[in-house]
Design a protein around this motif. Structure first.
Motif, PDB file in Angstrom:
ATOM      1  N   THR A 147       0.838  -1.205   0.000  1.00  0.00           N
ATOM      2  CA  THR A 147       0.000   0.000   0.000  1.00  0.00           C
ATOM      3  C   THR A 147       0.866   1.246   0.000  1.00  0.00           C
ATOM      4  O   THR A 147       2.030   1.225   0.406  1.00  0.00           O
ATOM      5  CB  THR A 147      -0.929   0.045   1.232  1.00  0.00           C
TER       6      THR A 147
ATOM      7  N   SER B 232      -0.085   5.698   0.623  1.00  0.00           N
ATOM      8  CA  SER B 232      -1.191   6.588   0.974  1.00  0.00           C
ATOM      9  C   SER B 232      -0.797   8.047   0.801  1.00  0.00           C
ATOM     10  O   SER B 232       0.389   8.398   0.748  1.00  0.00           O
ATOM     11  CB  SER B 232      -1.643   6.333   2.413  1.00  0.00           C
TER      12      SER B 232
ATOM     13  N   LEU C  62      -7.659   1.637  -9.886  1.00  0.00           N
ATOM     14  CA  LEU C  62      -7.087   1.789  -8.562  1.00  0.00           C
ATOM     15  C   LEU C  62      -7.960   1.087  -7.537  1.00  0.00           C
ATOM     16  O   LEU C  62      -9.185   1.272  -7.523  1.00  0.00           O
ATOM     17  CB  LEU C  62      -6.996   3.271  -8.184  1.00  0.00           C
TER      18      LEU C  62
ATOM     19  N   MET D 273      -8.758   1.324  -3.771  1.00  0.00           N
ATOM     20  CA  MET D 273      -8.543   2.382  -2.797  1.00  0.00           C
ATOM     21  C   MET D 273      -9.499   2.271  -1.620  1.00  0.00           C
ATOM     22  O   MET D 273     -10.565   1.658  -1.730  1.00  0.00           O
ATOM     23  CB  MET D 273      -8.709   3.762  -3.462  1.00  0.00           C
ATOM     24  N   SER D 274      -9.119   2.933  -0.535  1.00  0.00           N
ATOM     25  CA  SER D 274     -10.002   3.028   0.639  1.00  0.00           C
ATOM     26  C   SER D 274      -9.734   4.338   1.370  1.00  0.00           C
ATOM     27  O   SER D 274      -8.687   4.970   1.199  1.00  0.00           O
ATOM     28  CB  SER D 274      -9.781   1.854   1.597  1.00  0.00           C
ATOM     29  N   CYS D 275     -10.725   4.704   2.179  1.00  0.00           N
ATOM     30  CA  CYS D 275     -10.577   5.860   3.069  1.00  0.00           C
ATOM     31  C   CYS D 275     -11.299   5.530   4.368  1.00  0.00           C
ATOM     32  O   CYS D 275     -12.506   5.242   4.355  1.00  0.00           O
ATOM     33  CB  CYS D 275     -11.160   7.120   2.442  1.00  0.00           C
TER      34      CYS D 275
ATOM     35  N   VAL E 276     -11.097  11.485  -6.365  1.00  0.00           N
ATOM     36  CA  VAL E 276      -9.818  10.937  -6.830  1.00  0.00           C
ATOM     37  C   VAL E 276      -9.454  11.557  -8.175  1.00  0.00           C
ATOM     38  O   VAL E 276     -10.286  11.616  -9.084  1.00  0.00           O
ATOM     39  CB  VAL E 276      -9.890   9.397  -6.965  1.00  0.00           C
TER      40      VAL E 276
ATOM     41  N   HIS F 178      -6.140   8.715   1.902  1.00  0.00           N
ATOM     42  CA  HIS F 178      -6.516   7.785   0.843  1.00  0.00           C
ATOM     43  C   HIS F 178      -5.419   6.735   0.688  1.00  0.00           C
ATOM     44  O   HIS F 178      -4.238   7.077   0.557  1.00  0.00           O
ATOM     45  CB  HIS F 178      -6.712   8.524  -0.481  1.00  0.00           C
TER      46      HIS F 178
ATOM     47  N   ILE G 145      -3.929   3.411  -1.436  1.00  0.00           N
ATOM     48  CA  ILE G 145      -3.936   2.666  -2.697  1.00  0.00           C
ATOM     49  C   ILE G 145      -3.342   1.293  -2.442  1.00  0.00           C
ATOM     50  O   ILE G 145      -2.283   1.167  -1.806  1.00  0.00           O
ATOM     51  CB  ILE G 145      -3.118   3.409  -3.776  1.00  0.00           C
ATOM     52  N   TYR G 146      -4.010   0.249  -2.951  1.00  0.00           N
ATOM     53  CA  TYR G 146      -3.600  -1.140  -2.745  1.00  0.00           C
ATOM     54  C   TYR G 146      -3.107  -1.706  -4.071  1.00  0.00           C
ATOM     55  O   TYR G 146      -3.779  -1.560  -5.109  1.00  0.00           O
ATOM     56  CB  TYR G 146      -4.767  -1.979  -2.226  1.00  0.00           C
TER      57      TYR G 146
ATOM     58  N   SER H 168      -4.295  -3.114  -9.382  1.00  0.00           N
ATOM     59  CA  SER H 168      -4.198  -1.699  -9.747  1.00  0.00           C
ATOM     60  C   SER H 168      -3.251  -1.568 -10.934  1.00  0.00           C
ATOM     61  O   SER H 168      -2.131  -2.100 -10.913  1.00  0.00           O
ATOM     62  CB  SER H 168      -3.681  -0.875  -8.568  1.00  0.00           C
TER      63      SER H 168
END
Length: 603
Positions: A410, A412, A442, A444-446, A454, A583, A585-586, A593
Motif C-alpha cells: 500500500t 497513501s 485503482l 482504494m479506501s478511506c 480521486v 486515501h 492505494i492497494y 491496480s
C-alpha cells in the motif's frame, strides 16, 4: 392555444433555474464596453485603432450596433465589418458567436489571463477583434465580412444569457437567415472561433441546420457541460473559472448560472441533459476542427466531436500550442481562408483532396531530449495502429511494472492536500510515442469518510526523474521564471472520479479488459463504507507525448486537480475537493491496480 417561446419553455421545464442579475454593459469594466453607437463608418485603408496595432489593408465598412430580430421579437446587436465595396462584390459572412462582447477596445486583452499576451505580438491584430475570434482587419482584406455578435442578453442585446442549448441554436439560425439576405452577402455564412465561439457552432449543428451555413471552424470546444467542465468525474470542477466567466458578463437582465445549478442538481439529470451537445447528430456540414492538449476545458470535447460527427467532410488538426496563439498564426489564417474559400466561395482549390483527415501533434516537453512532433498527417483518430500497453502499480517501490506484483502493498496520501500525491514511475528503453486515451484502475479506501474524490494524472519525466513542463507558446524567459497557469504550461492529461459515482458506470455485455474509455452517467451515487477497499476505473483525457530512450512517465494519484489553474488570477491556496482523511492505494496480489496507455508501435 397559447404559444410559448423557447425561453418560457425552459423556465417551465426547470422552475428552479438560477439566473444571476447582471451589471449593465456600462457598469461592468470587465465587459470592455465601447458604448452603444449605431451607425456606419468607413475605415480607410491603413486605418489603425492605436499605435502598434495592425492596420486595415482595405477600406472597410464598420456598421456598428446593428439590430437583428429573433423569432420571439427579442433584438440582439452585432458589429459588422465588411469590405467597403461589398455592395458591388458580395462576400461571405463569418460569425464569431458569444456573450463576451462584440468588438474589443484593443489592443489584445489576452494578457489579462495569459502571461506574455499569449505569445501574440501587439501588431498581430487590429484591436477590433472579438475575444477568441478572427480579426476583421485580416478577414476583410481576404474578402469576407466579420459579424461580431452580442448573444442574447449580452451588452445591449435583449433577453437573458443562456448557456448553449436550444435557445442559442434558434438565435444562431435567425442570425444566419438574416445575414444571408443582406445585400452585401453572397448568400454564404460560416462560423469560427475558440471556446464558447466553438461550442456555439457544434451546439447549433447538433440541433438545427440552415442552407446558407456552408462551413464551420470549431476551434476547441466542449460538448458535455456537466462531465467536461462543471462536474468532471462527478466532482465540482473549475468553480473559480466559472465565476470568472460570470464576472465578465454584462447585459440588461440576467444570466443562467451553471455553477449555482450544480449546487441544486449535483447529479446528472434532465437539466444537464438539456445542455448536452449530441455531436453524433451533426450532419453534412464541413467541419475544420481543432484540438490540443493544453486546455483544461476543451481537449476531450474537441476530439469527441471529430470522432462522432456524421459529416463526411471533417478534418482534425491537433496542434501543440494554446488556442489563442494558434488562432492568429499567419500560416493557419492562410489555411483557414483556403477552407472557407472552398465552401463559402465555391473555389475549387483542392482543399478536400490535399488536407489529411487528421494532423496529430505529440508533445516533447521543455528540457526533453526529443522534439515535439508537429501536426503529422494521419488517417484517423484514435490511430488504428495504436496498441494498449498495461502496466501494474507496485506501491512497494513506487513504480509501474510489467507483471502483477505477487506481494500486496500500500501507499497513501492525504486526500485534502494541495501538494500530496502517490506517484508511480515508468521509463522507456526506446523512443516511444503515446497517443489516445489512457485508463487507470485503482483499488482504494478511506477510513475517515464514506466517499473519495480521486484525480489521476500522467506527467512526462526526464531520464533523471524530473517532472517536465510543456510551454504552449513562445515566451522571453525560461519556463521556471514564468507564472504557473494552464494557458501557458501543459503538465499532462488528467482523469477525475468521485468514488460514490462509480455505481453509475455504463457497461455493455462484452467488456474489453483493455478498454480505456470508461463512461459514467453520474445520475446516481452510493456511499462507500469507511475503510472499504473498492476498485475505481478512471479514464484520462486524450494525450499525445513522445519520449527519447530513457525518458518516461509518472502516474500521480491525488485528491485534487493537479494541473495549474486555467488563468493567472485563479491560483489556489486550498484544494476544492470534498475529501477528509487519508486515501490508501492497494497494489499487488488480489489488487490489480494498473495503468493502460495507448502506444504507437515503432515502424
Amino acid at each position: 392555444m397559447a404559444s410559448f417561446t423557447t425561453a418560457e419553455k425552459l423556465l417551465s421545464q426547470f422552475p428552479d433555474l438560477v439566473y444571476t442579475k447582471l451589471p449593465s454593459a456600462e457598469e461592468n469594466p470587465l465587459f470592455l464596453f465601447k458604448g452603444f453607437k449605431p451607425g456606419l463608418t468607413i475605415l480607410p485603408k491603413g486605418h489603425v485603432l492605436s499605435e502598434g496595432c495592425r492596420a486595415f489593408g482595405v477600406p472597410t465598412a464598420f456598421d456598428r450596433d446593428v439590430a437583428i430580430q429573433m423569432r420571439d421579437s427579442i433584438k440582439i446587436y452585432a458589429d459588422i465589418f465588411r469590405p467597403a465595396d461589398s455592395n458591388l462584390v458580395k462576400v461571405p459572412a463569418i460569425i464569431p458567436w458569444s456573450p463576451y462582447g462584440k468588438t474589443s477596445p484593443g489592443p489584445q486583452q489576452y494578457n489579462k489571463m495569459a502571461p506574455f499576451n499569449a505569445g501574440l505580438p501587439r501588431d498581430r491584430t487590429s484591436g477590433y477583434e472579438k475575444f477568441e475570434a478572427p480579426d476583421p482587419a485580416e478577414w476583410c482584406e481576404r474578402g469576407y465580412a466579420i459579424v461580431n455578435v452580442d448573444a442574447r442578453g449580452a451588452g445591449m442585446s435583449e433577453g437573458n444569457i443562456s448557456f448553449w442549448g436550444q435557445q442559442e441554436a434558434e438565435d444562431i439560425y435567425d442570425t444566419i437567415d438574416w445575414l444571408s439576405k443582406q445585400p452585401w452577402c453572397n448568400g454564404s455564412v460560416a462560423m469560427a472561433g475558440n471556446s464558447w465561439l466553438s461550442i456555439a457552432q457544434i451546439n447549433f449543428a447538433s440541433r438545427l441546420s440552415h442552407p446558407a451555413l456552408k462551413a464551420l471552424a470549431p476551434w476547441e470546444s466542449l460538448n458535455d457541460p456537466y462531465r467536461d467542465s462543471t462536474a468532471r468525474g462527478g466532482m465540482p470542477h473549475n468553480r473559480a473559472f466559472q465565476q470568472l466567466v460570470m464576472m465578465g458578463f454584462a447585459g440588461p437582465n440576467y444570466a443562467e448560472n451553471l455553477g449555482e445549478m450544480l449546487e441544486k442538481r449535483p447529479l446528472y439529470d434532465s437539466y444537464w441533459e438539456s445542455k448536452l451537445i449530441k455531436t453524433e447528430r451533426i450532419g453534412e456540414i464541413p467541419l475544420y476542427l481543432l484540438a490540443s492538449y493544453s486546455s483544461g476545458l476543451h481537449t476531450k470535447g474537441s476530439f469527441h466531436t471529430f470522432r462522432t460527427a456524421k459529416s463526411s467532410k471533417k478534418w482534425l488538426r491537433v496542434h501543440p500550442y494554446q488556442e489563442w496563439y494558434d488562432l492568429y498564426r499567419p500560416e493557419i489564417t492562410d489555411e483557414l481562408q483556403r477552407y472557407f474559400d472552398r465552401y463559402c466561395k465555391g473555389i475549387e482549390n483542392g482543399w478536400e483532396h490535399d488536407t489529411p483527415p487528421v494532423r496529430l501533434s505529440l508533445l516533447g516537453f521543455d528540457g526533453s531530449a526529443v522534439e515535439t512532433v508537429i501536426e503529422r498527417p494521419e488517417q484517423e483518430y484514435p490511430l488504428a495502429r495504436q496498441k494498449p500497453q498495461l502496466h501494474y502499480l507496485d506501491a512497494s517501490i513506487g513504480k509501474l511494472v510489467p507483471e502483477l506484483p505477487a506481494r500486496e502493498s500500500t501507499v497513501s496520501h492525504l486526500g485534502h492536500d494541495l501538494h500530496d500525491s502517490s506517484d508511480f514511475s515508468l521509463y522507456f528503453g526506446e523512443r516511444t510515442e503515446i497517443a489516445g486515451y489512457a485508463k487507470v484502475r485503482l483499488w482504494m479506501s478511506c477510513a475517515e469518510k464514506d466517499d473519495m474524490d480521486v484525480v489521476v494524472q500522467i506527467r512526462k519525466i526526464s531520464r533523471t526523474g524530473e517532472l517536465l513542463t510543456q510551454l504552449n507558446y513562445p515566451i522571453p524567459v525560461p519556463h521556471f521564471e514564468a507564472p504557473n497557469c494552464n494557458i501557458l504550461k501543459a503538465l499532462g492529461p488528467q482523469g477525475f472520479l468521485r468514488a460514490s459515482h462509480a455505481i453509475s458506470r455504463e457497461t455493455s455485455e462484452s467488456v474489453d479488459p483493455l478498454e480505456t474509455e470508461i463512461f459514467y452517467k453520474h445520475d446516481r451515487a452510493e456511499p462507500i463504507a469507511p475503510g472499504t477497499i473498492v476498485p475505481l476505473d478512471i479514464s484520462l483525457w486524450p494525450m499525445g507525448m513522445v519520449f527519447a530512450p530513457g525518458e518516461g512517465i509518472m502516474l500521480r494519484v491525488a485528491g485534487h486537480d493537479m494541473n495549474h489553474p486555467e488563468a493567472v488570477m485563479l491560483a489556489l491556496t486550498e484544494p476544492v475537493d470534498a475529501n477528509i482523511g487519508t486515501h490508501v492505494i492497494y497494489t499487488g496480489g488480489k489488487y490489480d491496480s494498473h495503468l493502460i496507455i495507448p502506444v504507437i508501435p515503432n515502424i
